[in-house]
Design a protein around this motif. Structure first.
Motif, PDB file in Angstrom:
ATOM      1  N   ASP A   1      48.977  57.540  88.749  1.00 51.42           N
ATOM      2  CA  ASP A   1      47.974  56.926  89.496  1.00 51.42           C
ATOM      3  C   ASP A   1      48.013  56.579  90.822  1.00 51.42           C
ATOM      4  O   ASP A   1      47.105  56.388  91.758  1.00 51.42           O
TER       5      ASP A   1
ATOM      6  N   ALA B   1      39.841  59.607  88.324  1.00 52.21           N
ATOM      7  CA  ALA B   1      39.850  58.844  86.743  1.00 52.21           C
ATOM      8  C   ALA B   1      39.258  59.524  85.728  1.00 52.21           C
ATOM      9  O   ALA B   1      39.810  59.573  84.506  1.00 52.21           O
TER      10      ALA B   1
ATOM     11  N   TRP C   1      40.235  55.831  81.888  1.00 54.68           N
ATOM     12  CA  TRP C   1      39.685  54.810  81.133  1.00 54.68           C
ATOM     13  C   TRP C   1      40.172  54.464  79.817  1.00 54.68           C
ATOM     14  O   TRP C   1      40.310  53.607  79.362  1.00 54.68           O
TER      15      TRP C   1
ATOM     16  N   ASN D   1      45.294  54.371  79.321  1.00 53.76           N
ATOM     17  CA  ASN D   1      46.314  53.420  80.102  1.00 53.76           C
ATOM     18  C   ASN D   1      46.817  53.951  81.317  1.00 53.76           C
ATOM     19  O   ASN D   1      48.107  53.601  81.694  1.00 53.76           O
TER      20      ASN D   1
ATOM     21  N   LEU E   1      45.041  53.608  84.719  1.00 50.89           N
ATOM     22  CA  LEU E   1      44.694  52.869  85.879  1.00 50.89           C
ATOM     23  C   LEU E   1      45.452  51.363  85.699  1.00 50.89           C
ATOM     24  O   LEU E   1      45.493  50.756  84.433  1.00 50.89           O
TER      25      LEU E   1
ATOM     26  N   SER F   1      42.330  47.519  89.437  1.00 47.52           N
ATOM     27  CA  SER F   1      41.415  48.657  89.671  1.00 47.52           C
ATOM     28  C   SER F   1      40.706  49.225  88.176  1.00 47.52           C
ATOM     29  O   SER F   1      39.468  49.477  88.646  1.00 47.52           O
ATOM     30  N   LYS F   2      40.983  49.218  87.412  1.00 47.21           N
ATOM     31  CA  LYS F   2      40.244  49.340  86.185  1.00 47.21           C
ATOM     32  C   LYS F   2      39.101  48.495  85.837  1.00 47.21           C
ATOM     33  O   LYS F   2      37.856  49.028  85.943  1.00 47.21           O
TER      34      LYS F   2
ATOM     35  N   LYS G   1      35.265  49.919  86.781  1.00 45.69           N
ATOM     36  CA  LYS G   1      34.404  49.860  85.927  1.00 45.69           C
ATOM     37  C   LYS G   1      33.018  49.178  86.023  1.00 45.69           C
ATOM     38  O   LYS G   1      31.921  49.840  85.786  1.00 45.69           O
TER      39      LYS G   1
ATOM     40  N   THR H   1      38.628  47.643  95.532  1.00 45.29           N
ATOM     41  CA  THR H   1      39.382  47.119  94.237  1.00 45.29           C
ATOM     42  C   THR H   1      40.078  46.088  94.521  1.00 45.29           C
ATOM     43  O   THR H   1      40.169  45.083  93.588  1.00 45.29           O
TER      44      THR H   1
END
Length: 332
Positions: free
Chosen positions: A63, A95, A101, A104, A106, A110-111, A115, A165
């Motif tokens: 990533d 993504a 999502w 595992n 991200l 950032s996740k 989201k 982010t």
């Protein structure tokens, strides 16, 4: 003057440090030694017992570099004028394509932020307290756009692409530190000058972020530089000291100072990438940041050609040579 060799050095350095660090990502040093022995010196597949690296084969970057190049694509689309919606769209597209999502892939800050964006919500309450290193792992290409006399423009660009982010003081300053080191390295400053310029970028970036209680990156970097000098030509002792003292976890104030200290110590893409993958902790992210700086300093011609060939073969989704041409067309 920026040159294509140095731009390619930074981009391939990012990709190489990331891909080589992938198999050991977020493992303690004891587990790395038990699994791989004393010294990894080549690109390896992720293994089934690493729930992050399991998604990748030898030479594939993670990533860190995929987001770095998504940001480049977004900036090229908007003629280098950062647009939050376009930046988010490009990162979200990547993504979604890789199942980030659920796989595992991200990073934690950032996740959560992405989201919220995906749900149509404002992520600022999350981004202003983000203390993890997603801000720095993807920022090195921004450093290739500027000359050292353009510090204000560099830090402004870092802020605009990072705040989607991460908008805390430690995150903006850390990202500015990495980008600044790349800028100074591109200009072929000596290693002490690179560190000095990175610290100036850090100070300017710190002013733009939301206040947090995190340790200051610059202060922790100085500890790392002192360790690099103390353990000159003693790779194992230096790595252990960085791991135990500065830290190699996912926090900005650990991984970013460590990455800069390792670049300062290694001064070479190959040595830097090998040190990082054997380090323990967030090896792919530290590798991406540190090795990008070494690549920017020494250029792509200093990198083993078979490493570049492997990166291109295993990551066909990006044309790194074309990215370099677009970067060289940028005018601040």
């Amino acid at each position: 003057m920026r040159s294509k060799d140095k731009v390619l050095g930074a981009l391939y350095g990012q990709a190489i440090g990331d891909a080589m660090g992938m198999p050991t990502e977020l493992w303690p040093i004891q587990k790395i030694r038990s699994k791989f022995g004393n010294n990894i010196t080549e690109f390896l597949d992720g293994t089934a017992d690493n729930d992050i690296a399991i998604n990748f084969k030898a030479g594939e970057y993670t990533d860190d570099t995929n987001q770095a190049f998504a940001i480049l694509d977004a900036l090229i689309e908007t003629n280098w004028n950062p647009n939050t919606k376009v930046l988010v769209r490009h990162i979200m597209k990547w993504a979604d394509e890789v199942g980030a999502w659920t796989n595992n892939i991200l990073g934690p800050s950032s996740k959560v932020a992405l989201k919220l964006v995906k749900e149509g919500k404002d992520p600022h309450e999350v981004t202003k307290t983000a203390l993890t290193n997603g801000c720095g792992m993807r920022i090195s290409p921004i450093g290739t756009l500027f000359e050292p006399n353009q510090l204000d423009m560099l830090v402004k660009m870092v802020y605009e692409v990072t705040k989607i982010t991460h908008s805390s003081d430690v995150a903006i300053s850390g990202a500015s530190m990495i980008a600044g080191a790349v800028t100074a390295a591109m200009a072929d400053q000596n290693w002490d000058e690179i560190i000095s310029y990175a610290c100036k970028a850090n100070d300017e970036g710190f002013k733009l972020g939301a206040p947090t209680w995190a340790a200051h990156n610059k202060n922790r970097l100085m500890i790392g530089i002192n360790l690099a000098k103390k353990y000159k030509n003693q790779d194992d002792q230096f790595s252990q000291a960085i791991y135990e003292t500065v830290g190699t976890g996912t926090m900005v104030s650990e991984s970013i100072p460590s990455a800069l200290a390792i670049a300062y110590y290694a001064r070479d893409v190959k040595k830097c990438a090998i040190l990082c993958t054997n380090l323990g902790g967030d090896t792919d992210t530290i590798g991406a940041m540190a090795t990008a700086i070494c690549g920017a300093k020494n250029g792509a011609n200093s990198i083993p050609s078979n490493w570049i060939t492997l990166i291109n073969k295993r990551n066909p989704q990006h044309n790194i040579d074309k990215f370099a041409d677009e970067i060289l067309n940028f005018k601040a």
